[in-house]
Design a protein around this motif. Structure first.
Motif, PDB file in Angstrom:
ATOM      1  N   ILE A   1      -7.113  -3.959  -5.399  1.00  0.00           N
ATOM      2  CA  ILE A   1      -6.787  -2.804  -4.557  1.00  0.00           C
ATOM      3  C   ILE A   1      -6.562  -3.229  -3.116  1.00  0.00           C
ATOM      4  O   ILE A   1      -5.595  -2.800  -2.460  1.00  0.00           O
ATOM      5  N   LEU A   2      -7.442  -4.092  -2.597  1.00  0.00           N
ATOM      6  CA  LEU A   2      -7.314  -4.511  -1.206  1.00  0.00           C
ATOM      7  C   LEU A   2      -5.994  -5.257  -0.981  1.00  0.00           C
ATOM      8  O   LEU A   2      -5.296  -5.036   0.016  1.00  0.00           O
ATOM      9  N   ASP A   3      -5.647  -6.134  -1.908  1.00  0.00           N
ATOM     10  CA  ASP A   3      -4.401  -6.895  -1.770  1.00  0.00           C
ATOM     11  C   ASP A   3      -3.181  -5.978  -1.839  1.00  0.00           C
ATOM     12  O   ASP A   3      -2.241  -6.100  -1.052  1.00  0.00           O
ATOM     13  N   ARG A   4      -3.193  -5.057  -2.791  1.00  0.00           N
ATOM     14  CA  ARG A   4      -2.067  -4.129  -2.929  1.00  0.00           C
ATOM     15  C   ARG A   4      -1.946  -3.234  -1.696  1.00  0.00           C
ATOM     16  O   ARG A   4      -0.831  -2.939  -1.234  1.00  0.00           O
ATOM     17  N   ALA A   5      -3.093  -2.776  -1.191  1.00  0.00           N
ATOM     18  CA  ALA A   5      -3.064  -1.887  -0.027  1.00  0.00           C
ATOM     19  C   ALA A   5      -2.484  -2.607   1.182  1.00  0.00           C
ATOM     20  O   ALA A   5      -1.648  -2.051   1.914  1.00  0.00           O
ATOM     21  N   TRP A   6      -2.925  -3.847   1.422  1.00  0.00           N
ATOM     22  CA  TRP A   6      -2.410  -4.584   2.578  1.00  0.00           C
ATOM     23  C   TRP A   6      -0.924  -4.909   2.404  1.00  0.00           C
ATOM     24  O   TRP A   6      -0.153  -4.844   3.369  1.00  0.00           O
ATOM     25  N   GLN A   7      -0.530  -5.236   1.207  1.00  0.00           N
ATOM     26  CA  GLN A   7       0.887  -5.515   0.947  1.00  0.00           C
ATOM     27  C   GLN A   7       1.746  -4.280   1.225  1.00  0.00           C
ATOM     28  O   GLN A   7       2.809  -4.371   1.864  1.00  0.00           O
ATOM     29  N   ALA A   8       1.284  -3.096   0.762  1.00  0.00           N
ATOM     30  CA  ALA A   8       2.030  -1.865   1.012  1.00  0.00           C
ATOM     31  C   ALA A   8       2.052  -1.546   2.503  1.00  0.00           C
ATOM     32  O   ALA A   8       3.088  -1.138   3.049  1.00  0.00           O
ATOM     33  N   TRP A   9       0.920  -1.748   3.175  1.00  0.00           N
ATOM     34  CA  TRP A   9       0.824  -1.494   4.610  1.00  0.00           C
ATOM     35  C   TRP A   9       1.784  -2.378   5.380  1.00  0.00           C
ATOM     36  O   TRP A   9       2.499  -1.917   6.277  1.00  0.00           O
ATOM     37  N   GLN A  10       1.828  -3.656   5.047  1.00  0.00           N
ATOM     38  CA  GLN A  10       2.728  -4.591   5.705  1.00  0.00           C
ATOM     39  C   GLN A  10       4.186  -4.251   5.453  1.00  0.00           C
ATOM     40  O   GLN A  10       5.055  -4.530   6.291  1.00  0.00           O
ATOM     41  N   GLY A  11       4.432  -3.615   4.313  1.00  0.00           N
ATOM     42  CA  GLY A  11       5.798  -3.224   3.984  1.00  0.00           C
ATOM     43  C   GLY A  11       6.199  -1.880   4.560  1.00  0.00           C
ATOM     44  O   GLY A  11       7.297  -1.382   4.275  1.00  0.00           O
ATOM     45  N   GLY A  12       5.312  -1.260   5.342  1.00  0.00           N
ATOM     46  CA  GLY A  12       5.628   0.017   5.970  1.00  0.00           C
ATOM     47  C   GLY A  12       5.586   1.198   5.024  1.00  0.00           C
ATOM     48  O   GLY A  12       6.161   2.252   5.307  1.00  0.00           O
ATOM     49  N   LEU A  13       4.870   1.051   3.888  1.00  0.00           N
ATOM     50  CA  LEU A  13       4.813   2.113   2.898  1.00  0.00           C
ATOM     51  C   LEU A  13       3.584   2.997   3.111  1.00  0.00           C
ATOM     52  O   LEU A  13       2.617   2.584   3.745  1.00  0.00           O
ATOM     53  N   GLN A  14       3.632   4.198   2.551  1.00  0.00           N
ATOM     54  CA  GLN A  14       2.478   5.091   2.599  1.00  0.00           C
ATOM     55  C   GLN A  14       1.483   4.603   1.551  1.00  0.00           C
ATOM     56  O   GLN A  14       1.720   4.676   0.349  1.00  0.00           O
ATOM     57  N   VAL A  15       0.346   4.084   2.003  1.00  0.00           N
ATOM     58  CA  VAL A  15      -0.560   3.345   1.127  1.00  0.00           C
ATOM     59  C   VAL A  15      -1.124   4.223   0.015  1.00  0.00           C
ATOM     60  O   VAL A  15      -1.147   3.820  -1.150  1.00  0.00           O
ATOM     61  N   GLU A  16      -1.581   5.412   0.361  1.00  0.00           N
ATOM     62  CA  GLU A  16      -2.197   6.271  -0.648  1.00  0.00           C
ATOM     63  C   GLU A  16      -1.210   6.592  -1.763  1.00  0.00           C
ATOM     64  O   GLU A  16      -1.518   6.447  -2.943  1.00  0.00           O
ATOM     65  N   ASP A  17      -0.007   7.025  -1.414  1.00  0.00           N
ATOM     66  CA  ASP A  17       0.982   7.381  -2.437  1.00  0.00           C
ATOM     67  C   ASP A  17       1.354   6.163  -3.271  1.00  0.00           C
ATOM     68  O   ASP A  17       1.467   6.266  -4.513  1.00  0.00           O
ATOM     69  N   ARG A  18       1.527   5.021  -2.637  1.00  0.00           N
ATOM     70  CA  ARG A  18       1.961   3.829  -3.353  1.00  0.00           C
ATOM     71  C   ARG A  18       0.895   3.378  -4.361  1.00  0.00           C
ATOM     72  O   ARG A  18       1.196   3.138  -5.535  1.00  0.00           O
ATOM     73  N   LEU A  19      -0.361   3.269  -3.928  1.00  0.00           N
ATOM     74  CA  LEU A  19      -1.379   2.729  -4.826  1.00  0.00           C
ATOM     75  C   LEU A  19      -1.772   3.698  -5.922  1.00  0.00           C
ATOM     76  O   LEU A  19      -1.981   3.297  -7.062  1.00  0.00           O
ATOM     77  N   ILE A  20      -1.878   4.972  -5.576  1.00  0.00           N
ATOM     78  CA  ILE A  20      -2.243   5.936  -6.617  1.00  0.00           C
ATOM     79  C   ILE A  20      -1.124   6.042  -7.639  1.00  0.00           C
ATOM     80  O   ILE A  20      -1.355   6.177  -8.833  1.00  0.00           O
ATOM     81  N   GLY A  21       0.126   5.910  -7.196  1.00  0.00           N
ATOM     82  CA  GLY A  21       1.236   5.884  -8.131  1.00  0.00           C
ATOM     83  C   GLY A  21       1.213   4.670  -9.038  1.00  0.00           C
ATOM     84  O   GLY A  21       1.548   4.733 -10.219  1.00  0.00           O
ATOM     85  N   GLU A  22       0.763   3.519  -8.503  1.00  0.00           N
ATOM     86  CA  GLU A  22       0.735   2.283  -9.295  1.00  0.00           C
ATOM     87  C   GLU A  22      -0.466   2.203 -10.223  1.00  0.00           C
ATOM     88  O   GLU A  22      -0.339   1.713 -11.354  1.00  0.00           O
ATOM     89  N   LEU A  23      -1.636   2.633  -9.763  1.00  0.00           N
ATOM     90  CA  LEU A  23      -2.875   2.291 -10.454  1.00  0.00           C
ATOM     91  C   LEU A  23      -3.521   3.444 -11.201  1.00  0.00           C
ATOM     92  O   LEU A  23      -4.467   3.228 -11.960  1.00  0.00           O
ATOM     93  N   ARG A  24      -3.071   4.669 -10.988  1.00  0.00           N
ATOM     94  CA  ARG A  24      -3.675   5.773 -11.734  1.00  0.00           C
ATOM     95  C   ARG A  24      -3.005   5.945 -13.086  1.00  0.00           C
ATOM     96  O   ARG A  24      -1.812   5.773 -13.211  1.00  0.00           O
TER      97      ARG A  24
END
Length: 405
Positions: free
Chosen positions: A382-405
């Motif tokens: 989760i931490l790696d995915r969150a930082w990767q999304a953050w660095q890519g300028g993405l909305q972290v909550e939407d990106r990770l919940i879409g990927e991992l839920r």
């Protein structure tokens, strides 16, 4: 969860592109408990440059569980009698949390069951908050806490209600400081949504299943291990077993309710007080079943019991609904759930349980789903995915919940 190939690893130069500067935030450090265990496992998985807490009075033994981690406190550390009367400083705690200086961090992980998520952050910082519970005494258990402390009416009661009203406003507002919420159970994720209207990923806390050995041979006693405080509902267990004199119950633990429980204890219940791990292992491992009457956000002790191969009879609202597989619905059951916090409902559950057959090996296998190793793998992913999304300028909550839920 599958890990991603992202180079955020311990030992990389602080502040480099591959290793954001990481800081942890925790509520307060006094007695060691489940939330402190979570922080220790986080630090083992991904070491940080510092841990921020409002106060720090850890023993040397507990401090050794956070090796190499500098601890930074607030002005409350020097307040008179703060160690023994911390709750008197409750109205000042939001202010204290906001004094944490996190300007040297790129990534902030807060471990929150009250105030920690309210730290001040900037638009250049990623804030992930692992929530053990939204502030219980301000939300779900507000009226119970007022009653327990005699604050239901009068001038003191009016002042307490005003303070909690302000705390609820602060608590909801500071949810905006968090980029990604993690919840320790589905139950807490639902409470986060109701309280903050924010979605959360579920990451169950680490349970030291390796410290508990599987025991195939069970005795004739029932057992519970708990801090003796009112919301754990140990009184309910004693009431139920008073009406089942042919069955034996062992209660392990200490706390402010001990005197009251001793006064009402029936002959078939043994109050053992605090016991070392070896005694807990022996009593829980050999028990016919582990009893759990509290509504908990997760509940570590029932999982530890299942690691011993001991089935659990638990109140089925809260975290127990996720950690116990009910004999009436699961193919590989690990216990039985009851749905009313009353002596009658518990007594009926015990009687139903006595007619069931539950395999100790199924209990152990299920408990491993909540092991420290699974927590570490999930946390790092989760931490790696969150930082990767953050660095890519993405909305972290939407990106990770879409990927991992």
């Amino acid at each position: 969860m599958a890990s991603v190939d992202f180079p955020l690893r311990p030992g990389d130069p602080a502040g480099s592109a591959a290793a954001p500067r990481l800081s942890y935030v925790h509520e307060w450090l006094t007695d060691w408990g489940g939330s402190e265990d979570v922080v220790a496992h986080m630090h083992q998985a991904r070491p940080a440059q510092a841990l921020h807490a409002t106060i720090d009075f850890l023993s040397d033994t507990d401090r050794d569980k956070l090796p190499g981690l500098p601890i930074r406190t607030t002005f409350l550390q020097r307040a008179p009698f703060v160690r023994s009367r911390f709750w008197h400083y409750l109205p000042l705690t939001p202010l204290a949390v906001e004094t944490h200086d996190l300007r040297d961090a790129d990534l902030i992980v807060s471990s929150s069951h009250a105030f920690a998520k309210g730290v001040l952050t900037t638009a250049q910082q990623l804030h992930v908050s692992y929530v053990h519970s939204p502030m219980r005494y301000a939300w779900d258990l507000h009226h119970e806490y007022l009653a327990d402390y005699g604050l239901g009416r009068g001038a003191k009661g009016l002042l307490a209600r005003h303070i909690f009203h302000r705390l609820r406003q602060w608590d909801r507002q500071t949810a905006n400081n968090v980029d990604l919420f993690l919840a320790n159970s589905e139950h807490v994720a639902r409470r986060i949504w109701r309280t903050y209207r924010r979605r959360a990923l579920v990451l169950h806390p680490p349970v030291a299943t390796g410290r508990f050995a599987l025991e195939d041979h069970k005795g004739d006693h029932y057992v519970t291990v708990s801090r003796l405080v009112s919301y754990k509902r140990i009184e309910l267990l004693l009431q139920a077993f008073r009406e089942m004199p042919q069955r034996k119950l062992v209660v392990i633990g200490d706390g402010p309710e001990m005197g009251h429980l001793r006064a009402m204890c029936p002959p078939n219940v043994t109050l053992m007080g605090w016991q070392p791990h070896e005694v807990v292992q022996q009593q829980v491992g050999s028990a016919r079943a582990f009893l759990f009457a509290a509504q908990e956000d997760f509940g570590i002790s029932p999982v530890e019991a299942q690691a011993c191969g001991t089935p659990v009879i638990a109140y089925g609202i809260g975290g127990s609904a996720e950690t116990v597989r009910d004999v009436r619905s699961a193919e590989q059951p690990t216990g039985l759930l009851f749905f009313e916090q009353s002596a009658a409902a518990l007594r009926a559950a015990v009687e139903d349980f006595d007619r069931a057959h539950i395999d100790p090996h199924a209990c152990r296998q299920w408990a491993e789903r909540f092991s420290a190793e699974r927590f570490r793998d999930g946390y790092l992913d989760i931490l790696d995915r969150a930082w990767q999304a953050w660095q890519g300028g993405l909305q972290v909550e939407d990106r990770l919940i879409g990927e991992l839920r």
